[in-house]
Scaffold this motif. Sequence first.
Motif, PDB file in Angstrom:
ATOM      1  N   PRO A  12     -31.810   5.479 -17.888  1.00 49.73           N
ATOM      2  CA  PRO A  12     -31.133   4.488 -17.138  1.00 49.73           C
ATOM      3  C   PRO A  12     -29.843   4.273 -16.972  1.00 49.73           C
ATOM      4  O   PRO A  12     -29.297   4.180 -17.910  1.00 49.73           O
ATOM      5  CB  PRO A  12     -31.719   2.993 -16.919  1.00 49.73           C
ATOM      6  CG  PRO A  12     -33.371   3.659 -17.517  1.00 49.73           C
ATOM      7  CD  PRO A  12     -32.727   4.278 -18.434  1.00 49.73           C
ATOM      8  N   GLY A  13     -28.721   4.128 -16.598  1.00 49.61           N
ATOM      9  CA  GLY A  13     -27.311   4.347 -16.522  1.00 49.61           C
ATOM     10  C   GLY A  13     -25.952   5.802 -16.529  1.00 49.61           C
ATOM     11  O   GLY A  13     -25.529   5.802 -16.751  1.00 49.61           O
ATOM     12  N   GLN A  63     -19.675   7.656 -20.391  1.00 50.74           N
ATOM     13  CA  GLN A  63     -20.818   7.590 -21.055  1.00 50.74           C
ATOM     14  C   GLN A  63     -21.465   8.970 -22.308  1.00 50.74           C
ATOM     15  O   GLN A  63     -21.613   8.883 -23.177  1.00 50.74           O
ATOM     16  CB  GLN A  63     -21.697   7.991 -19.664  1.00 50.74           C
ATOM     17  CG  GLN A  63     -21.693   6.716 -18.516  1.00 50.74           C
ATOM     18  CD  GLN A  63     -22.003   7.273 -17.303  1.00 50.74           C
ATOM     19  OE1 GLN A  63     -22.153   8.479 -16.753  1.00 50.74           O
ATOM     20  NE2 GLN A  63     -22.732   6.980 -16.560  1.00 50.74           N
ATOM     21  N   ARG A 100     -34.799  11.248 -21.252  1.00 47.85           N
ATOM     22  CA  ARG A 100     -35.958  10.685 -21.967  1.00 47.85           C
ATOM     23  C   ARG A 100     -36.603  11.040 -22.354  1.00 47.85           C
ATOM     24  O   ARG A 100     -37.728  11.037 -22.259  1.00 47.85           O
ATOM     25  CB  ARG A 100     -36.397  10.055 -20.434  1.00 47.85           C
ATOM     26  CG  ARG A 100     -35.316   8.905 -19.450  1.00 47.85           C
ATOM     27  CD  ARG A 100     -36.354   7.725 -18.440  1.00 47.85           C
ATOM     28  NE  ARG A 100     -35.482   7.624 -17.227  1.00 47.85           N
ATOM     29  CZ  ARG A 100     -35.955   6.796 -16.808  1.00 47.85           C
ATOM     30  NH1 ARG A 100     -37.045   6.260 -16.903  1.00 47.85           N
ATOM     31  NH2 ARG A 100     -34.753   6.202 -16.132  1.00 47.85           N
ATOM     32  N   THR A 135     -30.430   4.944 -25.328  1.00 48.88           N
ATOM     33  CA  THR A 135     -30.430   4.382 -23.982  1.00 48.88           C
ATOM     34  C   THR A 135     -30.334   2.767 -24.665  1.00 48.88           C
ATOM     35  O   THR A 135     -29.603   1.838 -23.461  1.00 48.88           O
ATOM     36  CB  THR A 135     -32.347   3.986 -24.345  1.00 48.88           C
ATOM     37  OG1 THR A 135     -32.667   5.539 -24.129  1.00 48.88           O
ATOM     38  CG2 THR A 135     -33.106   3.433 -22.661  1.00 48.88           C
ATOM     39  N   GLU A 136     -30.605   2.287 -25.642  1.00 45.92           N
ATOM     40  CA  GLU A 136     -30.559   0.814 -25.991  1.00 45.92           C
ATOM     41  C   GLU A 136     -28.477   0.374 -25.627  1.00 45.92           C
ATOM     42  O   GLU A 136     -28.238  -0.351 -25.273  1.00 45.92           O
ATOM     43  CB  GLU A 136     -31.069   0.064 -27.741  1.00 45.92           C
ATOM     44  CG  GLU A 136     -31.974   0.163 -27.636  1.00 45.92           C
ATOM     45  CD  GLU A 136     -32.089  -0.140 -29.016  1.00 45.92           C
ATOM     46  OE1 GLU A 136     -33.571  -0.067 -28.948  1.00 45.92           O
ATOM     47  OE2 GLU A 136     -31.901  -0.258 -29.784  1.00 45.92           O
ATOM     48  N   GLN A 140     -27.537   0.985 -22.032  1.00 44.84           N
ATOM     49  CA  GLN A 140     -27.865  -0.063 -21.666  1.00 44.84           C
ATOM     50  C   GLN A 140     -25.872  -1.623 -21.881  1.00 44.84           C
ATOM     51  O   GLN A 140     -26.418  -1.766 -21.172  1.00 44.84           O
ATOM     52  CB  GLN A 140     -29.118  -1.190 -21.872  1.00 44.84           C
ATOM     53  CG  GLN A 140     -29.513  -2.116 -20.967  1.00 44.84           C
ATOM     54  CD  GLN A 140     -30.055  -1.330 -19.950  1.00 44.84           C
ATOM     55  OE1 GLN A 140     -29.638  -0.072 -19.749  1.00 44.84           O
ATOM     56  NE2 GLN A 140     -29.948  -2.269 -19.078  1.00 44.84           N
ATOM     57  N   GLN A 141     -26.520  -1.602 -23.084  1.00 43.19           N
ATOM     58  CA  GLN A 141     -25.847  -2.413 -23.580  1.00 43.19           C
ATOM     59  C   GLN A 141     -24.204  -2.429 -23.891  1.00 43.19           C
ATOM     60  O   GLN A 141     -23.593  -3.373 -22.491  1.00 43.19           O
ATOM     61  CB  GLN A 141     -25.775  -2.429 -25.417  1.00 43.19           C
ATOM     62  CG  GLN A 141     -27.146  -2.926 -25.778  1.00 43.19           C
ATOM     63  CD  GLN A 141     -27.149  -3.196 -27.793  1.00 43.19           C
ATOM     64  OE1 GLN A 141     -26.081  -2.417 -27.796  1.00 43.19           O
ATOM     65  NE2 GLN A 141     -28.265  -3.795 -27.811  1.00 43.19           N
ATOM     66  N   VAL A 183     -23.407  -3.146 -19.364  1.00 45.31           N
ATOM     67  CA  VAL A 183     -23.733  -4.231 -19.253  1.00 45.31           C
ATOM     68  C   VAL A 183     -21.818  -4.799 -19.692  1.00 45.31           C
ATOM     69  O   VAL A 183     -21.551  -5.949 -19.194  1.00 45.31           O
ATOM     70  CB  VAL A 183     -24.935  -5.225 -19.802  1.00 45.31           C
ATOM     71  CG1 VAL A 183     -24.727  -6.510 -19.471  1.00 45.31           C
ATOM     72  CG2 VAL A 183     -25.974  -4.406 -19.223  1.00 45.31           C
TER      73      VAL A 183
END
Lengths: 346, 346
Positions: B122-123, B158, B292, B327-328, B331-332, B335
Amino acid sequence: MDITVAVDAMGGDHGAHITVPAALRFLRDNPDVNIVLVGLADAIAAELAAQHAATSPRLRIHPATEVVTMDESPQSAMKNKKDSSMRVAINLVKSGEANACVSAGNTGALMATARFVLKTIPGIDRPAIAKLMPTMKGQTAMLDLGANVDSTPLQLTQFAIMGSAMFSALKHVDAPTVGLLNIGSEDIKGNEAVKEAAEMLRKTRLNFQGNIEGDDIYRGTVDVVACDGFTGNVALKTSEGLVKMITTFLKEEFTRNILTRCVALLALPLMNRFKKRLDPRRFNGASFLGLRGIVVKSHGGADEIAFYWALSQAVEEARSGMIQRITEQVQQELVHLNAAVEAAES
Amino acid sequence: MDITVAVDAMGGDHGAHITVPAALRFLRDNPDVNIVLVGLADAIAAELAAQHAATSPRLRIHPATEVVTMDESPQSAMKNKKDSSMRVAINLVKSGEANACVSAGNTGALMATARFVLKTIPGIDRPAIAKLMPTMKGQTAMLDLGANVDSTPLQLTQFAIMGSAMFSALKHVDAPTVGLLNIGSEDIKGNEAVKEAAEMLRKTRLNFQGNIEGDDIYRGTVDVVACDGFTGNVALKTSEGLVKMITTFLKEEFTRNILTRCVALLALPLMNRFKKRLDPRRFNGASFLGLRGIVVKSHGGADEIAFYWALSQAVEEARSGMIQRITEQVQQELVHLNAAVEAAES
């Protein structure tokens, strides 16, 4: 034909301490070359005295009262330093008093000043930076190496035309092979600008070989490599870093212990020949192409030997009639290209 | 923790002749790894027999009836070869039967299939190709190396986030330093995408060091180098070509005459150590980041040793919990980045 080179004596990290001795050595080796040392008259005279040398009909001092610093913006150099050694050296090319000029000064200021004073060749939007790179087969002309980023397809085509004319003139090759720097041919076949440039290049009469990849540069697959200045600059600097790493690794292995040090002694003549083949000083001297005059940029940190090679590059360009060749080829190809585009549209 | 690797046994220029012996050797050296050889059962069994080896609980054959060829388009591979060794190996990662997969097959098809089967984190818009490069200080993670061209500032950001997480996980470094590959800082400061990406990266909590230049890659100036896939691919392949040229030059000097050949004999142990440090086989194994699941691409022409190193790369990634970490962190940071952008706008 006697060649006169205007030298920005103050340019680079070391100024006259490097440029003057290099000029003196170059004059000794090249009896049909004259040099004009441009810059602060006192500083140049002092360096000449330190070298036990004097001015002569072949070695003149042309005073300029200002110096562009290495970190100065091109705007500031252009606006505030109209009597800089860099600008006056370029003026001498413009007026015809010199056949070429060489500077180890600030690249951005040199490019902006050269463009302002000399103007571009008809049909060329922006000049490019070109260099003859060592390859497994000999040498390859590569451009652009950093004057332009986000180049358009037409600019990439112009680089290819200029590089081809440069290689022709310097290497006496009739139809140099030209490649467009691209990435893996598997799925992705390059970015949009490169794809369009390839189509455009096929319409020219250049000896265009299509896309090449990074490893083709040193393989010597083509005589001329055309690329965007961003990519070219990264490829060039990555290469510099890699050579440095490899020579460091070699040195580490040779100095590992007493045994390897003995081998190193025995291998010295051999390693010196090897190092000479890769010596970046021998490849010093990047050419600004697309201008109505010869401007060669030496590395800012160049030593005497490196600056000598930049002088040599300038003289070879002047002798080869490179500017004339580029001007004609740009003219011919653009006429041809425009005709092809019009024919396709009608 | 035992790791299971799915190997596309048919991929690459040499297929099972390379992948099977490499797998056998890897299993001998790594008692806590299991391998699933995916591909034409007969061909794999024949190669196992030739190697006087057999299947075991640690070495299974998982049949797949089709093979994606090296020049096949990703579209054709996706549409027509749903039972290819490449696809089935990726399916095993998706289903959880394997912790990672390794293929020496066609890059475009592997990327398209991996993206389709595993999906992106995601992202992440598009996966990138990353590699640990040797440097003067150790290793540096560099991405993208060719999966994307004309990358947007957000994509470059990214890449930096994913590279940072990868380096963190594999090298146990808390806040790896990150650099954005750019060109000379004099006049021109890079293209538009890079300029905007730098601004964006300053808003993340990455240990962003700003722009770096090509020579910084091998200098080891930063732990992570983020760049557009076009530039990264050119830098990587240019490096490969340069290493080839340099080793050829070295060989030429060592074999020039009877004397140099004697020196070469004496220098053999030393040169072997030197060559080993640069051996591209030891750096085989490019990682597809942003998926993933773990997919490692071996060079198509890899020999047994090179393929062994690609297996090693996959196992290290699986063991390090790299995917979780990426992934983490994505995400962080997203955000955080979105919050910063919103705060700036309000």
